[in-house]
Write an enzyme that holds these catalytic residues in place. Structure first.
Site, PDB file in Angstrom:
ATOM      1  N   THR A 197      -7.011   9.556   8.286  1.00 11.18           N
ATOM      2  CA  THR A 197      -6.415   8.614   7.083  1.00 11.18           C
ATOM      3  C   THR A 197      -6.241   7.417   8.802  1.00 11.18           C
ATOM      4  OG1 THR A 197      -4.589   9.504   7.624  1.00 11.18           O
ATOM      5  CG2 THR A 197      -5.167   9.597   5.873  1.00 11.18           C
ATOM      6  N   GLY A 235      -6.928   4.167  10.462  1.00 17.23           N
ATOM      7  CA  GLY A 235      -7.443   3.409  10.150  1.00 17.23           C
ATOM      8  C   GLY A 235      -7.410   2.346   8.966  1.00 17.23           C
ATOM      9  N   THR A 236      -7.132   3.075   7.391  1.00 12.80           N
ATOM     10  CA  THR A 236      -6.895   3.068   6.143  1.00 12.80           C
ATOM     11  C   THR A 236      -6.757   1.494   6.155  1.00 12.80           C
ATOM     12  OG1 THR A 236      -5.186   3.782   6.179  1.00 12.80           O
ATOM     13  CG2 THR A 236      -6.803   5.391   5.536  1.00 12.80           C
ATOM     14  N   GLY A 237      -5.493   1.272   7.147  1.00 15.79           N
ATOM     15  CA  GLY A 237      -4.813  -0.618   6.426  1.00 15.79           C
ATOM     16  C   GLY A 237      -6.046  -0.866   6.618  1.00 15.79           C
ATOM     17  N   CYS A 238      -6.999  -1.098   8.086  1.00 20.68           N
ATOM     18  CA  CYS A 238      -7.703  -2.286   7.997  1.00 20.68           C
ATOM     19  C   CYS A 238      -8.864  -2.200   7.325  1.00 20.68           C
ATOM     20  CB  CYS A 238      -8.237  -1.354   9.114  1.00 20.68           C
ATOM     21  SG  CYS A 238      -6.847  -2.002  10.981  1.00 20.68           S
ATOM     22  N   LYS A 255       1.055  -0.935   0.106  1.00 21.81           N
ATOM     23  CA  LYS A 255      -0.284  -0.182  -0.075  1.00 21.81           C
ATOM     24  C   LYS A 255       1.288   1.597  -0.380  1.00 21.81           C
ATOM     25  CE  LYS A 255      -1.618  -1.127   4.051  1.00 21.81           C
ATOM     26  NZ  LYS A 255      -2.408  -1.999   5.207  1.00 21.81           N
TER      27      LYS A 255
END
Ligand SMILES: Nc1ncnc2c1ncn2[C@@H]1O[C@H](COP(=O)(O)OP(=O)(O)OP(=O)(O)O)[C@@H](O)[C@H]1O
Ligand SMILES: Cc1ncc(CO)c(N)n1
Length: 428
Positions: free
Chosen positions: A194, A196-199, A166
């Site tokens: 941003t 929490g974007t990865g989750c 990512k």
């Protein structure tokens, strides 16, 4: 279809299991939440975490594995090596999306060691961010080319089924390596929160895989979903908003209905309002809490002795009023509606008598650079009128300029409040 989620709890409600549950639900599948650890965190700081005993994690998965049709599993924060081993055993045979969570966005550790995350890589679709990809591959990543090299190494040396690196920490372009091929997913920076974007990204990936899309398509869809969850994030959460699409559509629906009702009500004022409609017509705009603006297509015009809307209430049907409203909302977000009328001294006097807060802008005070740019006049005008009164204006007027009709803008916290103000202003 059910999607199994193995993750940690973020007390700030931005990342982790709560973001995963919302993502899976919002995308129309059934979440099966399995907790690995409790964290003590808010969007600015992780204070610590407590991992559950591996047996507790194991029992949670066992309780649901046999009794739901599980399309995919998303694995987030693992916390410890023992939990990683238990999850590996209990999720054997499922399509696994592994978000190799090592650190929070604020830089605090969320797993005991990189080795614990590696336990689950074999056969999984792995979604590291740039620092995680560096830790897994041992390579330094400074460019998209280097993302590609690292993705290939993680797949070939650690046995991942696919690797998505990512780009949130680099150029917002994501890279996929799958079955010997590399794919690029270009992105642009979106303004918003941003955390929490990865989750959200890995949960969305799991959902789209469960729905049966092929990998490159799932990455594209997950990326667009994350972009929306950043764009429509909310200040009070200071994190992404996985419910954005549902909320946005619900707000659109409500705003359209609210404005349609108010326009109907306004038409009742037909003959009284007719003399106040300017040459260019009147428009009536209403913003949703996400600042999307509805108005009357083609405006409201004079029609014989009365008035009539030319077209229906539509999204983005008035550029002028949209810009005025959005500027006003930067100062006073509770303001949601605006309507323009022809300027007259008596109208402004009446507003003052009614106790409305009146302000104005004067285009002769407009700075040359704003004038030349053409587009910024409305924004500049609203800002100068707001600053002039120092409190929330209910009505802003300007006396025109060459080729510009003098105009009055009537604001309100709802479309109906504007109608009530117009009713009071136009009554004799
Ligand atoms: N400001 C942004 N604008 C647009 N896309 C973004 C932005 N930040 C992150 N992304 C996208 O969000 C997805 C998640 O990437 P990111 O690198 O932020 O993950 P992460 O670091 O694991 O997230 P987290 O903050 O939850 O730890 C990727 O598709 C990335 O391109
Ligand atoms: C529980 C949890 N999982 C994942 C992340 C990564 O953002 C976080 N901050 N907290």
């Amino acid at each position: 279809m059910a999607v199994l989620i193995v993750a940690g709890l973020d007390t700030g409600g931005g990342a982790g299991l709560k973001a995963d549950i919302e993502t899976v639900s919002a995308l129309g599948e059934h979440p099966l939440p399995v907790l690995t650890s409790v964290t003590y965190q808010n969007p600015s700081e992780v204070r610590g975490y407590h991992t559950l005993p591996p047996e507790v994690v194991r029992e949670q998965i066992r309780a649901v594995r046999g009794s739901f049709k599980i399309g995919a599993v998303k694995i987030g924060m693992l916390g410890s090596r023992e939990i990683a081993e238990a999850v590996k055993q209990e999720t054997e045979g499922l399509t696994r999306v592994l978000d190799p969570v090592m650190e929070s966005s604020t830089g605090a550790k969320l797993v005991d060691s990189v080795e614990s995350v590696k336990v689950l890589i074999l056969g999984s679709i792995v979604t590291p961010n740039v620092p995680e990809a560096e830790a897994l591959s041992g390579l330094k990543i400074r460019s998209i080319e280097e993302m590609k090299e690292a993705a290939k190494v993680i797949a070939e040396e650690l046995g991942a089924e696919a690797v998505v690196i990512k780009g949130g920490h680099l150029s917002y372009t994501d890279v996929l390596y799958w079955k010997g091929k590399l794919y690029e997913f270009p992105g642009e920076r979106v303004e918003g929160f941003t955390h929490g974007t990865g989750c959200v990204f890995s949960s969305a990936l799991a959902v789209f895989l469960a729905k049966g899309f092929e990998l490159p398509e799932t990455v594209e869809r997950a990326k667009r979903f994350v972009e929306g969850s950043i764009r429509f994030s909310k200040a009070e959460a200071r994190a992404v908003n996985p419910l954005w699409e549902l909320e946005r559509d619900a707000h659109r629906w409500r705003a359209k209905g609210e404005l349609e009702e108010a326009v109907k009500e306004l038409m009742e004022l037909g003959e009284k309002l007719n003399p106040h409609v300017p040459e260019v017509g009147t428009n009536f705009a209403l913003a949703t809490p996400f600042s999307e603006v509805f108005a009357v297509k083609g405006r409201i015009v004079r029609y014989g002795g009365t008035i009539k809307p030319v077209g229906p209430v539509e999204f983005n049907a008035s550029d002028h009023l949209r810009r005025a409203l959005l500027k006003m909302r930067e100062f006073y977000p509770e303001v949601r509606a605006v309507l323009n009328l022809r300027y007259s001294e008596e109208l402004v006097e009446k507003a003052k008598k009614l106790g409305l807060v009146v302000s104005f802008y004067d285009r002769r005070e407009e700075p040359e650079d704003v004038k030349r740019a053409e587009k910024g006049t409305m924004e500049w005008g609203i800002e100068s009128a707001v600053k002039r009164v120092g409190k929330r204006p209910d009505l802003i007027y300007h006396l025109g300029d060459w080729g510009k009709e003098p105009m009055v803008l009537i604001f309100g916290r709802s479309a109906m409040e504007v109608v009530e103000r117009v009713r009071a202003l136009s009554s004799r």
